[in-house]
Structure formats: structure tokens, C-alpha cells
Design a protein around this motif. Structure first.
Motif, mmCIF file in Angstrom:
data_model
loop_
_atom_site.group_PDB
_atom_site.id
_atom_site.type_symbol
_atom_site.label_atom_id
_atom_site.label_comp_id
_atom_site.label_asym_id
_atom_site.label_seq_id
_atom_site.Cartn_x
_atom_site.Cartn_y
_atom_site.Cartn_z
ATOM 1 N N PRO A 242 20.466 64.446 87.858
ATOM 2 C CA PRO A 242 20.388 65.901 88.043
ATOM 3 C C PRO A 242 21.321 66.628 87.075
ATOM 4 O O PRO A 242 22.433 66.192 86.805
ATOM 5 N N GLY A 243 20.844 67.742 86.565
ATOM 6 C CA GLY A 243 21.644 68.545 85.653
ATOM 7 C C GLY A 243 22.319 69.695 86.366
ATOM 8 O O GLY A 243 22.341 69.734 87.586
ATOM 9 N N PRO A 244 22.859 70.620 85.610
ATOM 10 C CA PRO A 244 22.789 70.657 84.141
ATOM 11 C C PRO A 244 23.769 69.681 83.491
ATOM 12 O O PRO A 244 24.815 69.371 84.047
ATOM 13 N N HIS A 245 23.391 69.216 82.305
ATOM 14 C CA HIS A 245 24.185 68.240 81.560
ATOM 15 C C HIS A 245 24.877 68.902 80.368
ATOM 16 O O HIS A 245 24.425 69.947 79.890
ATOM 17 N N PRO A 246 25.914 68.288 79.859
ATOM 18 C CA PRO A 246 26.422 68.747 78.561
ATOM 19 C C PRO A 246 25.366 68.462 77.497
ATOM 20 O O PRO A 246 24.591 67.506 77.615
ATOM 21 N N GLY A 247 25.302 69.296 76.485
ATOM 22 C CA GLY A 247 24.313 69.121 75.423
ATOM 23 C C GLY A 247 24.968 68.805 74.099
ATOM 24 O O GLY A 247 26.101 69.208 73.840
ATOM 25 N N VAL A 248 24.246 68.080 73.251
ATOM 26 C CA VAL A 248 24.738 67.772 71.907
ATOM 27 C C VAL A 248 23.612 68.015 70.901
ATOM 28 O O VAL A 248 22.515 67.470 71.035
ATOM 29 N N LEU A 249 23.897 68.841 69.917
ATOM 30 C CA LEU A 249 23.012 69.063 68.783
ATOM 31 C C LEU A 249 23.393 68.062 67.693
ATOM 32 O O LEU A 249 24.558 67.983 67.299
ATOM 33 N N LEU A 250 22.415 67.314 67.209
ATOM 34 C CA LEU A 250 22.661 66.317 66.174
ATOM 35 C C LEU A 250 22.163 66.827 64.829
ATOM 36 O O LEU A 250 21.022 67.299 64.714
ATOM 37 N N LEU A 251 23.015 66.729 63.804
ATOM 38 C CA LEU A 251 22.701 67.227 62.466
ATOM 39 C C LEU A 251 22.705 66.061 61.483
ATOM 40 O O LEU A 251 23.744 65.454 61.226
ATOM 41 N N HIS A 252 21.541 65.774 60.943
ATOM 42 C CA HIS A 252 21.384 64.574 60.110
ATOM 43 C C HIS A 252 21.972 64.768 58.713
ATOM 44 O O HIS A 252 22.239 65.879 58.252
ATOM 45 N N ASP A 253 22.123 63.649 58.013
ATOM 46 C CA ASP A 253 22.679 63.632 56.664
ATOM 47 C C ASP A 253 21.604 63.945 55.628
ATOM 48 O O ASP A 253 20.426 64.125 55.933
ATOM 49 N N HIS A 254 22.042 63.992 54.372
ATOM 50 C CA HIS A 254 21.140 64.132 53.230
ATOM 51 C C HIS A 254 20.677 62.749 52.803
ATOM 52 O O HIS A 254 19.536 62.377 53.018
ATOM 53 N N GLY A 255 21.561 62.004 52.174
ATOM 54 C CA GLY A 255 21.307 60.613 51.841
ATOM 55 C C GLY A 255 20.224 60.364 50.825
ATOM 56 O O GLY A 255 19.859 59.204 50.588
ATOM 57 N N ALA A 256 19.674 61.430 50.213
ATOM 58 C CA ALA A 256 18.556 61.293 49.278
ATOM 59 C C ALA A 256 17.397 60.525 49.915
ATOM 60 O O ALA A 256 16.636 59.847 49.239
ATOM 61 N N ARG A 257 17.290 60.636 51.227
ATOM 62 C CA ARG A 257 16.223 59.972 51.985
ATOM 63 C C ARG A 257 15.526 61.031 52.828
ATOM 64 O O ARG A 257 16.083 61.535 53.801
ATOM 65 N N PHE A 258 14.301 61.390 52.426
ATOM 66 C CA PHE A 258 13.645 62.553 53.000
ATOM 67 C C PHE A 258 12.537 62.221 53.998
ATOM 68 O O PHE A 258 12.077 63.116 54.711
ATOM 69 N N ASP A 259 12.093 60.980 54.050
ATOM 70 C CA ASP A 259 10.992 60.652 54.955
ATOM 71 C C ASP A 259 11.429 60.688 56.413
ATOM 72 O O ASP A 259 10.601 60.815 57.311
ATOM 73 N N ILE A 260 12.721 60.594 56.639
ATOM 74 C CA ILE A 260 13.280 60.693 57.992
ATOM 75 C C ILE A 260 14.384 61.745 57.990
ATOM 76 O O ILE A 260 15.110 61.904 57.018
ATOM 77 N N GLY A 261 14.476 62.491 59.092
ATOM 78 C CA GLY A 261 15.524 63.492 59.256
ATOM 79 C C GLY A 261 16.130 63.320 60.625
ATOM 80 O O GLY A 261 17.116 62.595 60.803
ATOM 81 N N LYS A 262 15.542 63.925 61.637
ATOM 82 C CA LYS A 262 16.010 63.744 63.018
ATOM 83 C C LYS A 262 15.993 62.281 63.419
ATOM 84 O O LYS A 262 16.778 61.838 64.269
ATOM 85 N N GLU A 263 15.111 61.503 62.766
ATOM 86 C CA GLU A 263 14.993 60.072 63.080
ATOM 87 C C GLU A 263 16.211 59.267 62.640
ATOM 88 O O GLU A 263 16.360 58.106 63.019
ATOM 89 N N LYS A 264 17.084 59.853 61.846
ATOM 90 C CA LYS A 264 18.321 59.164 61.481
ATOM 91 C C LYS A 264 19.283 59.099 62.666
ATOM 92 O O LYS A 264 20.233 58.309 62.651
ATOM 93 N N PHE A 265 19.035 59.936 63.676
ATOM 94 C CA PHE A 265 19.887 59.965 64.859
ATOM 95 C C PHE A 265 19.148 59.592 66.150
ATOM 96 O O PHE A 265 19.769 59.140 67.105
ATOM 97 N N VAL A 266 17.851 59.820 66.192
ATOM 98 C CA VAL A 266 17.058 59.550 67.400
ATOM 99 C C VAL A 266 15.971 58.537 67.064
ATOM 100 O O VAL A 266 15.216 58.735 66.095
ATOM 101 N N GLU A 267 15.880 57.480 67.836
ATOM 102 C CA GLU A 267 14.884 56.439 67.581
ATOM 103 C C GLU A 267 13.472 57.032 67.666
ATOM 104 O O GLU A 267 13.085 57.588 68.697
ATOM 105 N N PRO A 268 12.685 56.922 66.581
ATOM 106 C CA PRO A 268 11.344 57.533 66.566
ATOM 107 C C PRO A 268 10.303 56.649 67.259
ATOM 108 O O PRO A 268 9.548 55.916 66.611
ATOM 109 N N TRP A 269 10.246 56.766 68.564
ATOM 110 C CA TRP A 269 9.302 55.980 69.342
ATOM 111 C C TRP A 269 7.850 56.360 69.040
ATOM 112 O O TRP A 269 6.921 55.625 69.355
#
Length: 424
Positions: free
Chosen positions: A161-188
């Protein structure tokens, strides 16, 4: 056709034609010669000139070449020395910290160029939902990030049950563009991106997805792609300069756009019913680390931030060989003209006295140890001035490079727990 003959004249012979009054008594009034000598009544110029190079040097001297070390103007050291950061806390004439924060934030926002969207409805919609065996629900959602972009994002919500603390995740550059949010969240939701993301996290993050780790620990997590990455693909490394120039022509900028979007994403996360709006944090790595302390400075929705591997000073960044001088990726962390007012860590200090954790690896090739130390010292001075030294953590990990590994993650999670979880 008969060719015309040309006779080469000595330089002195050309002077009277080009400067008819040179060497003669100047006529009265405002003449071209008066402009050269400083105005009517000015003494004749010393045509022998001083011997110092550069402006004020010999009259027969000139700047050539104009660009050195590939991408630096030959006068870059003098430009760098002119940066005194008059609007920084302690240098500004504003002595009340709250008033200074408002002034400094407004100053930064004027240099973002991209317009704000503070009152735009988010209109969220769930696209896909899946329960994780680790105790949280995975959702792909769409929402209006700005008036220009409706984006797909990953949202992870604990089963409890919430409310929960929230976290915004901001991905890196890395010269790797095919993934963005997926660098932090597993893309199921995408096997191809899953393979790319697993390779990325194995190399830089001890094989762990930070977003999934946080969700399993009871945080609601949001991850959004920056323009050009993941679902918002289309960016190519050597065309970033072209994208930047096109955005400038359109009255925007890459870094300003990203800053505005990060502020909006933090506001969206805080608006969710399952999130405690008073306990929203942000975590970023590399380019995302720059954006983490930046959004903490610009958003009242952010209560705490973790910045992994991006903080230095202008003086220590604008040195021969620095990665930033290559251009391209630098546009995502560049607000034109702002350094005439504030140094890089001065922008981060706008977040004071919020809890802020900033760290790097001692072997990080992108930032000099001197630059990291100077930036950390600047933050420490400001947080101490606000009697909030306990809210700031600055550190350097011996033997580690430009990474966000399990040790760094665990320290970050502990810091977030102290900053965002209610105390009994």
C-alpha cells in the motif's frame, strides 16, 4: 586577349592609399584616422607598437592560427580567465540565501531557451502492465511530457500500500542511443532492447537494473527517454551538432530541452496517487548525473538527488584533451552564456539545502581529480553556509572509473532511504 601587367609595390607604398592621413597631420573632426587613434585630439599612434603578443601587440602582428588543439580558439585561456561567476552564492550582492536561490534559478532558466510547460495536463495512459515476482508492477505508460512530445515511459510501482517514495531515473549518454530508459529499467517488453540493456548494465552497473532494485525496495520508479534515445530514437553520434544547431534555430537547445523535460517528469511522478509528493528523489549516472543535480536545483518537486559521475568546474573541463571539447555529446550539458554568470557547481548549489549525494570514481577519465575536488569543495562551502552539511555527501571511490557499480548503488540506496523514508 592581351594580358595586363601588374607591378608589386612595397607595403609602405600602399599605406597612403589605404590610410591617406597616416604620417600626416590629421584633419579636424571625426575622421577614419581619428577612429584609429582614439578620436580627435588623441596622440599619434605608436606605430612601432609594444612587443607583447595578442591585442595591444605589434601593429604588424596578427592572430594566426585562430583555432588550436583542434577545437579551441587560440585565446581560450584568456576567455577562461575572464569567467568570474559574479552571480554565485558568496560573490553575488544578494545576501539572503532564499532570495539568491530564486535569482540564480531564474538566471539558469533564462539560459535554457526552451519554453516551460508548468500547467500542461499530463494525460497519462497505461499501455501495458505486468506483475514482477520481486514485488512490484511494471507498466509501460504514455503521457504528455511537454506540449510538443507525448512519450512512452517505464513506471514501476510496489505491491505494498502507498503512497511510496518516488525516484526519477535519468539515463546516461554513452554514445548508445538504441536504449535510454532501458539502461535503468529492465525492458521486459522488447527482447532486442533487453539484450542491449543487459550488455550495458553488465559493463557499467554490475549487471543490475537500478530501477528494478529500487522498486523491489519499495520505491515507485519512473524512467523516460531523452530526445534521441530509446523510443525517441533517430539520433546518430556525429549528427548531434546538426541537431543542436537546428534546435537553436528553433529557439530551443538540447540541454535546455532536457532540463525542461526532467522538471516535467519530476512533476508527473509527484502527481501520481501512489507517490508521496513530499518524497520524490532523482538518481542519474553520467549525463544523467548532470541532469540529476540540475533538476534538483530547478524543481521544487525534487526532495533529494544522487549524482553518479558528473561534476567538475569550467576551468578544469576546458583543458586540452577533455572529452567535452570534442563537441557532439557536450551539447546535452551546455547552456550557452550561463558560465558568464555561474560555474557548473554553482548551478548545483541552487539545490541547497536539499539532501544531495555526489560522487565519482578516482579513475574516471572524463573528469580530472582537481576538477572533481574543486566542485565538491564548492558544494561543501554552500551547504555548510546553510548549516546543512549533513545533507551533503561528496566522495571519490578509489580504483573505480566512470561506472555506477553495485557498491555505489548500495551507498546510494542507503542515502535515499535516509533522505526519503519517514523516520519512526
Amino acid at each position: 586577349m592581351k594580358r595586363r601587367a601588374f607591378t608589386a609595390l612595397p607595403a609602405a607604398a600602399l599605406l597612403p592609399a589605404a590610410f591617406p592621413h597616416l604620417g600626416t597631420d590629421p584633419p579636424p573632426g571625426d575622421t577614419p584616422d581619428a577612429a584609429l587613434t582614439g578620436g580627435p585630439g588623441s596622440p599619434d599612434p605608436d606605430i612601432s607598437g609594444p612587443s607583447a603578443p595578442g591585442p595591444g601587440g605589434p601593429l604588424d602582428g596578427f592572430e594566426s592560427p585562430g583555432v588550436v588543439h583542434g577545437n579551441l580558439p587560440t585565446f581560450y585561456e584568456r576567455l577562461r580567465a575572464d569567467l568570474t561567476y559574479p552571480d554565485a552564492w558568496g560573490r553575488s550582492s544578494i545576501r539572503d540565501f532564499g532570495a539568491w536561490r530564486r535569482h540564480a534559478r531564474a538566471l539558469v532558466e533564462r539560459h535554457l531557451f526552451h519554453p516551460a510547460d508548468d500547467r500542461l495536463p499530463f494525460r497519462p495512459h497505461v499501455l501495458q502492465e505486468q506483475k514482477s515476482p520481486r514485488g512490484y508492477v511494471r507498466r509501460l505508460i504514455a503521457f504528455d511530457l511537454t506540449r510538443y512530445s507525448r512519450v512512452r515511459a517505464a513506471l514501476l510501482t510496489p505491491d505494498t500500500p502507498g503512497p511510496h517514495p518516488g525516484v526519477l531515473l535519468l539515463h546516461d549518454h554513452g554514445a548508445r542511443f538504441d536504449i535510454g530508459k532501458e539502461k535503468f529499467v529492465e525492458p521486459w517488453y522488447d527482447d532486442a532492447r533487453l539484450a542491449s540493456a543487459q550488455e550495458w548494465t553488465t559493463r557499467l552497473m554490475s549487471g543490475r537494473f537500478v530501477g528494478d532494485e529500487l522498486a523491489a525496495r519499495g520505491y515507485t520508479v519512473l524512467a523516460v527517454d531523452t530526445l534521441g534515445w530509446g523510443d525517441r530514437a533517430g539520433l546518430v553520434y556525429d549528427q548531434q551538432q546538426a541537431l543542436a544547431s537546428n534546435l537553436y534555430e528553433l529557439g530551443s537547445s538540447p540541454a535546455g530541452l532536457a532540463a525542461r523535460e526532467d522538471v516535467r517528469a519530476a512533476a508527473f511522478l509527484a502527481s501520481l496517487p501512489q507517490v508521496d509528493r513530499r518524497r520524490v528523489g532523482v538518481v542519474g549516472f553520467s549525463m544523467g548525473a548532470f541532469r540529476a543535480w540540475q533538476v534538483a536545483a530547478l524543481s521544487d518537486h525534487v526532495a533529494a538527488a544522487v549524482s553518479a559521475c558528473w561534476l567538475t568546474t569550467v576551468a578544469d573541463m576546458m583543458v586540452v584533451g577533455n572529452n567535452t571539447l570534442r563537441g557532439q555529446s557536450a551539447y546535452w550539458m551546455l547552456h550557452p552564456g550561463l558560465t558568464r554568470h555561474l560555474d557548473i557547481p554553482d548551478v548545483a548549489t541552487i539545490a541547497a539545502p536539499k539532501p544531495l549525494m555526489v560522487f565519482d570514481g578516482a579513475l574516471d577519465p572524463l573528469f580530472t581529480p582537481a576538477g572533481v575536488a574543486a566542485a565538491h569543495a564548492r558544494l561543501q562551502t554552500v551547504w555548510q553556509s546553510q548549516h546543512a552539511a549533513a545533507h551533503l555527501s561528496t566522495s571519490v571511490y578509489p580504483g573505480k572509473a566512470h561506472i555506477f557499480d553495485a557498491d555505489m548503488q548500495e551507498d546510494s540506496f542507503t542515502w535515499l532511504d535516509r533522505a526519503l523514508r519517514p523516520r519512526p
